[in-house]
Design an enzyme around this catalytic site. Structure first.
Site, PDB file in Angstrom:
ATOM      1  N   HIS A   1     -48.984 136.365 -11.811  1.00 35.17           N
ATOM      2  CA  HIS A   1     -48.198 135.278 -12.411  1.00 35.17           C
ATOM      3  C   HIS A   1     -48.945 133.953 -12.198  1.00 35.17           C
ATOM      4  O   HIS A   1     -49.557 133.744 -11.154  1.00 35.17           O
ATOM      5  CB  HIS A   1     -46.802 135.219 -11.786  1.00 35.17           C
TER       6      HIS A   1
ATOM      7  N   SER B   1     -40.725 129.560 -21.461  1.00 34.73           N
ATOM      8  CA  SER B   1     -39.574 128.885 -22.068  1.00 34.73           C
ATOM      9  C   SER B   1     -38.885 129.724 -23.153  1.00 34.73           C
ATOM     10  O   SER B   1     -38.475 129.190 -24.190  1.00 34.73           O
ATOM     11  CB  SER B   1     -39.972 127.505 -22.600  1.00 34.73           C
TER      12      SER B   1
ATOM     13  N   GLY C   1     -41.713 126.953 -17.817  1.00 30.53           N
ATOM     14  CA  GLY C   1     -40.809 126.025 -17.137  1.00 30.53           C
ATOM     15  C   GLY C   1     -40.825 124.620 -17.717  1.00 30.53           C
ATOM     16  O   GLY C   1     -40.305 123.686 -17.107  1.00 30.53           O
TER      17      GLY C   1
ATOM     18  N   GLU D   1     -48.075 131.110 -11.386  1.00 28.31           N
ATOM     19  CA  GLU D   1     -47.742 130.358 -10.160  1.00 28.31           C
ATOM     20  C   GLU D   1     -48.465 130.955  -8.952  1.00 28.31           C
ATOM     21  O   GLU D   1     -48.884 130.226  -8.047  1.00 28.31           O
ATOM     22  CB  GLU D   1     -46.210 130.346  -9.964  1.00 28.31           C
TER      23      GLU D   1
ATOM     24  N   LYS E   1     -37.918 134.018  -9.849  1.00 26.72           N
ATOM     25  CA  LYS E   1     -38.752 133.168  -8.981  1.00 26.72           C
ATOM     26  C   LYS E   1     -38.040 132.955  -7.647  1.00 26.72           C
ATOM     27  O   LYS E   1     -37.350 133.844  -7.177  1.00 26.72           O
ATOM     28  CB  LYS E   1     -39.110 131.866  -9.704  1.00 26.72           C
TER      29      LYS E   1
ATOM     30  N   ASN F   1     -37.537 136.960 -14.492  1.00 28.89           N
ATOM     31  CA  ASN F   1     -38.210 136.594 -13.242  1.00 28.89           C
ATOM     32  C   ASN F   1     -37.435 135.434 -12.622  1.00 28.89           C
ATOM     33  O   ASN F   1     -37.514 134.303 -13.097  1.00 28.89           O
ATOM     34  CB  ASN F   1     -39.658 136.191 -13.573  1.00 28.89           C
TER      35      ASN F   1
ATOM     36  N   GLY G   1     -36.479 130.544 -16.321  1.00 30.93           N
ATOM     37  CA  GLY G   1     -35.269 129.727 -16.201  1.00 30.93           C
ATOM     38  C   GLY G   1     -34.024 130.341 -16.844  1.00 30.93           C
ATOM     39  O   GLY G   1     -32.947 130.368 -16.227  1.00 30.93           O
TER      40      GLY G   1
ATOM     41  N   GLU H   1     -48.591 134.565 -21.011  1.00 32.60           N
ATOM     42  CA  GLU H   1     -47.788 133.390 -20.674  1.00 32.60           C
ATOM     43  C   GLU H   1     -48.664 132.151 -20.632  1.00 32.60           C
ATOM     44  O   GLU H   1     -49.317 131.869 -19.608  1.00 32.60           O
ATOM     45  CB  GLU H   1     -47.145 133.558 -19.297  1.00 32.60           C
TER      46      GLU H   1
HETATM   47  P1  PGA Z   1     -39.818 130.070 -17.950  1.00 34.12           P
HETATM   48  O1  PGA Z   1     -40.733 130.956 -16.995  1.00 34.12           O
HETATM   49  O2  PGA Z   1     -39.052 131.022 -18.851  1.00 34.12           O
HETATM   50  O3  PGA Z   1     -38.908 129.301 -17.030  1.00 34.12           O
HETATM   51  O4  PGA Z   1     -40.733 129.203 -18.747  1.00 34.12           O
HETATM   52  C1  PGA Z   1     -41.444 132.057 -17.494  1.00 34.12           C
HETATM   53  C2  PGA Z   1     -42.241 132.718 -16.394  1.00 34.12           C
HETATM   54  O5  PGA Z   1     -42.725 132.027 -15.478  1.00 34.12           O
HETATM   55  O6  PGA Z   1     -42.408 133.949 -16.417  1.00 34.12           O
END
Ligand code: PGA
Length: 257
Positions: A100, A218, A178, A102, A12, A10, A240, A172
């Protein structure tokens, strides 16, 4: 029951279409047919990169799969700034994220909205990747199971068992996204297990055995092997680390670490 692992990146709100093309070219240089046979590998770029990456995938006959990060629940209409599911299907998207954290936290999407998006995604014959997970406050208050099961139940309301069986659900934990703070492999496995148990309660064990459950938060080259060795974890949703081709290729090849 053997479920094919799925590793999805992803991106983002990152990378222009030119940067995205370079990343996918680089990624495809690292991955072989054996990798794609073993694992579904998907990239989930911003809308502005979808057409370029679709063209690259089709032109070079890459086995990388394409997904989108969101969609509107209506198939068309006066919704300035929104993107409809059939538009994504027309760009050969196979997957669309729904729920998600976010989107839930920053754009006010609750389980009802997520549910209508999942219906739109299925209606356009794509596969939803439903994301669920608890915040740190909810974990500290011992609410992990309750949050996961109510998000899964609310988001899947009115969806047929056979559709759920073909879906992907990503567990998640919000505090791990993140932050560089990965859940312990055992906690990640437990969370994915709650997702599967909830699906079993809703639709029976066969459906629960078929649905693919990812862990996200992460995920990095250094922790993917341990996470993927857990029995309830069928894949990873990577933020990330999916922005670097070398890292994402290592994650996609977790079996060979
Ligand atoms: P991250 O994001 O690997 O940067 O922690 C995961 C996600 O939001 O799906």
């Amino acid at each position: 029951m053997s479920r094919k692992p799925i590793i999805a990146g992803n991106w983002k709100m990152n990378l222009t279409h030119l940067e995205g093309i370079a990343l996918v070219q680089n990624l495809s240089y690292h991955l072989t047919q054996d990798d794609y046979d073993a694992t579904d590998v998907a990239v989930i770029p911003p809308f502005t990169s979808l057409r370029s990456i679709q063209t690259l995938i089709e032109g070079d006959r890459l086995a990388i799969r394409l997904g989108a990060q969101s969609c509107h629940h209506e198939p068309s209409g006066a919704y300035t700034g929104e993107i409809a599911a059939p538009m994504l299907a027309a760009l050969a998207c196979e997957f669309v994220l729904a729920g998600h954290s976010e989107r839930r936290a920053l754009f006010g999407e609750d389980d009802g909205v997520v549910n209508s998006k999942i219906k739109a995604i299925l209606g356009a014959e794509m596969t939803p990747i439903l994301c669920v997970g608890e915040t740190l406050e909810e974990r500290d208050a011992d609410q992990v199971e309750a949050v996961i099961s109510s998000q899964v139940t609310g988001s899947l309301a009115g969806i047929a068992a056979e559709d759920v069986a073909g879906m992907v659900i990503a567990y998640e934990p919000v505090w791990a996204i993140g932050t560089g703070r990965t859940a312990l492999a055992s906690d990640a496995n437990d969370g994915c297990g709650v997702v599967r148990r909830t699906v079993a309660e809703l639709h029976g064990q066969d459906t629960a055995d078929a649905v693919r459950v990812q862990y996200g938060g992460s995920v990095k080259p250094g922790n993917v092997a341990e996470l993927m060795s857990q029995p309830e974890i069928d894949g990873a949703l990577v933020g990330g680390a999916s922005l670097t081709a070398d890292d994402f290729a290592v994650i996609a090849r977790f079996k060979r670490l």
